[in-house]
Structures are given as structure tokens and as C-alpha cells.
Design a protein around this motif. Structure first.
Motif, mmCIF file in Angstrom:
data_model
loop_
_atom_site.group_PDB
_atom_site.id
_atom_site.type_symbol
_atom_site.label_atom_id
_atom_site.label_comp_id
_atom_site.label_asym_id
_atom_site.label_seq_id
_atom_site.Cartn_x
_atom_site.Cartn_y
_atom_site.Cartn_z
ATOM 1 N N LEU A 64 -11.277 -15.100 27.947
ATOM 2 C CA LEU A 64 -12.816 -15.744 28.141
ATOM 3 C C LEU A 64 -12.369 -16.113 30.103
ATOM 4 O O LEU A 64 -13.713 -15.820 30.195
ATOM 5 N N ASN A 97 -14.015 -27.759 24.455
ATOM 6 C CA ASN A 97 -15.377 -26.990 23.751
ATOM 7 C C ASN A 97 -16.616 -27.842 24.026
ATOM 8 O O ASN A 97 -17.576 -27.165 23.882
ATOM 9 N N LEU A 146 -19.159 -22.814 27.709
ATOM 10 C CA LEU A 146 -17.920 -21.381 26.916
ATOM 11 C C LEU A 146 -19.084 -20.318 25.473
ATOM 12 O O LEU A 146 -19.821 -20.418 24.865
ATOM 13 N N ILE A 162 -12.739 -22.374 22.706
ATOM 14 C CA ILE A 162 -11.123 -22.127 22.808
ATOM 15 C C ILE A 162 -10.378 -22.852 21.703
ATOM 16 O O ILE A 162 -10.248 -24.147 21.242
#
Length: 329
Positions: free
Chosen positions: A148, A219, A225, A229
């Protein structure tokens, strides 16, 4: 230029200050639980520097004397000893914090004892006096964080981690625990169990579910993103040495097992793994059918555990809440 506002008294746990030069004068600012730094006039330390963001950074105390530098996702970043901070970073005595064109020195003094002669101090100061206590430990880790961090812009990553850091700290405090420390993308929290082990296990399990909730919320907040996650959680109860080192940390086999249990969530494909020493304090009907044995590093014999998904854990917490409410009424 720096403008210093009244930031209150020094905490009772351990003296910590930020020192900096204002002109030719050396300023010393006592650290509060949360100290904010930025161009905003309501900041605890106001920096009139265009390289500084309005809400640039904060110094936040965790537990009994750990102070972390938390960057607010600023455009130009915050630095400790010339290294940019991308996630909450533990400060050590003598660290240099750089924000814009301003340098601060973090100083933290350990408690001293009065009435002891110099020779005695020289003989005894090197000896720690840890206390063995029964504690419940929670370890929560963000999965796939390395990948990430390679995909997100540094500003976004910093904002994400600092938001998670703040929200997780609040969750632990709301459930009467204490954050022992943050280690990168992992939180290590603990509850002392001397009076009520069952209560601390419930508080740890509730914290796990609440940390999952704040993670899911992130999120939604960070639409950029690349993927959702998620976290894994290990919970263990056992004896540990508490009061190790300057940061009053806990060490021992019980702590090591909690970290191993969190790692086991990946292999088992579950969200929470609890040791038998923890889940046995919950009503049996809540964990029956979820038990198994696993091998963990550092242990010759298999460890008996209970592996749960967050959806099941949330149902257990709700059931415990209803039963407790019924008893009270």
C-alpha cells in the motif's frame, strides 16, 4: 518566526519539552497530551512560515510518557533528524524536529528519586525494576501495508496513517486500555487484569471490533486507495514484565504470543485469533466450535486458539452487552 501560546503544565508521568530559538532566546515548551503546531492561530505553537501548513503537525502522548510526532499530511512534511515522517513516530530524547525553517529539540527527562547519595545512584540507576503482572494484550496490524505504501502518494499515506493512529488511540482509551506503543502500521495495547480478567478480554475484543469499524470508515474517506485496507488482530492474556525501560513497556512470552496470534490471522484466513488463556474468560457458548490448535514460532507445543471473523465477534459483543443489560435491570 514562532509565536508561543500557553500550553499548560508539564505532565506528571515524565517531563518532556520542545526547545527552540526565538531570536536569540531559547524557548522551552512543555508537552501536553496533544500539542499542535502550524500556521493556524489556534495552534499551541504558531509558526508564521509559508512553508508550514495551517495544521501541520502534532506531538501526542501515548500511555505513561511516550510522545509521537504526527504529521497532518502537510505539503512540505515534518522531519525527525532529517528523515521525513510518513507515520506517527516515537520521539527520543535529543531528537531534532524540523518543520518548515524551524528546528525543535525534543527533550525528555526520566523521573529521579530524592534523598539518595550520588554513589548509591551510580550503583542502582542501571537496574530496572519491572513488575510481573497479568495483562490482556491486543495487537492489531494493517495487512499489506508495504504494498500500500508503495502505491500511495506520501501525503495521502501520511494523512491515512495519522488518522488511523488517532482513531485507534481513542478506541483503546474508550475501552479503558492503554496503548503500549505503535510499531509502524501496528498497534500494541494492553489491559491490566489483576481485578477482572473477563472484563479486560471483553474490552479487548470490543476494541478489535471498533478498530475494524474505524478502518472501514477510512476506506470510505480515502477514495484514492487502490484497494480496501484491512486489519488482523491477536489477543492474549498472561504474565508480562511491566515497566521495562523509559517507555514503561511490557515484555515477555505473553506479549510475544499476542504478536504471533496476529500473524496467524493471515494463514487462517480469519480476522481475530484469541488464545485459550483469553477466550476461556468468555461464556463458552460464544466460542464453542471456533477452537483449534496451531503451531506458533517460539513454542514447542501447539497453542489452543479461537479464530473469528469480525462479523461473528460483533455478534458476540452484542450478545454480551444484552446479557449484561439484562442482569443490571
Amino acid at each position: 518566526m514562532v509565536v508561543y501560546r500557553d500550553v499548560g503544565a508539564v505532565c506528571n508521568f515524565m517531563t518532556a519539552v520542545l526547545t527552540y530559538k526565538l531570536g536569540e532566546l531559547l524557548q522551552r515548551v512543555p508537552c501536553k497530551t496533544v500539542m499542535t503546531v502550524g500556521r493556524d492561530k489556534n495552534s499551541d505553537i504558531v509558526l508564521t512560515d509559508l512553508r508550514v501548513s495551517r495544521n501541520h503537525a502534532m506531538v501526542r502522548r501515548i500511555g505513561h510518557g511516550d510522545y509521537y510526532l504526527v504529521d497532518g499530511g502537510s505539503a512540505n512534511g515534518s522531519f525527525i533528524n532529517k528523515h521525513r515522517v510518513t507515520m506517527p513516530t516515537l520521539l527520543k530524547n535529543g531528537d531534532c524536529i524540523s518543520i518548515g525553517d524551524n528546528d525543535f529539540r525534543f527533550e525528555q527527562q526520566t523521573e529521579t528519586h530524592q534523598g539518595i547519595d550520588t554513589l548509591s545512584m551510580q550503583e542502582t540507576i542501571v537496574h530496572d525494576s519491572p513488575v510481573i503482572k497479568q495483562i490482556t494484550i491486543l495487537v492489531a496490524d494493517i495487512r499489506g501495508f508495504t504494498a500500500l505504501s508503495e502505491q500511495l502518494p506520501i501525503k495521502t499515506l501520511t494523512r491515512l496513517m495519522n488518522r488511523w493512529f488517532t482513531d485507534v488511540s481513542d478506541v483503546i482509551l474508550k475501552n479503558n486500555g492503554m496503548v503500549d506503543k505503535f510499531i509502524g502500521d501496528c498497534v500494541f495495547a494492553r489491559w491490566e487484569t489483576e481485578t477482572d480478567k473477563a472484563m479486560t478480554v471483553r474490552q479487548a475484543l470490543r476494541s478489535a471490533c471498533m478498530i475494524n469499524a474505524v478502518t472501514r470508515e477510512l476506506n470510505q474517506t480515502f477514495s484514492e486507495l487502490p484497494e480496501q485496507i484491512r486489519i488482523g488482530v491477536g489477543i492474549n492474556t498472561g504474565a508480562a514484565s511491566v515497566g521495562i525501560g523509559q517507555d514503561n513497556s511490557a515484555l515477555g512470552d505473553a506479549v510475544n504470543i499476542a504478536f504471533r496470534l496476529e500473524s496467524a490471522t493471515k494463514k487462517l484466513g480469519k480476522d481475530i485469533v484469541m488464545s485459550e488463556s483469553a477466550y476461556k474468560h468468555l461464556p463458552a457458548d460464544l466460542w464453542k466450535g471456533h477452537e483449534q490448535h496451531i503451531k506458533v514460532k517460539g513454542r514447542r507445543d501447539p497453542v489452543r486458539i479461537c479464530a473469528l471473523d469480525f462479523s461473528i465477534a460483533e455478534q458476540l459483543i452484542e450478545k454480551l452487552h444484552r446479557e449484561n443489560t439484562t442482569r443490571i435491570n
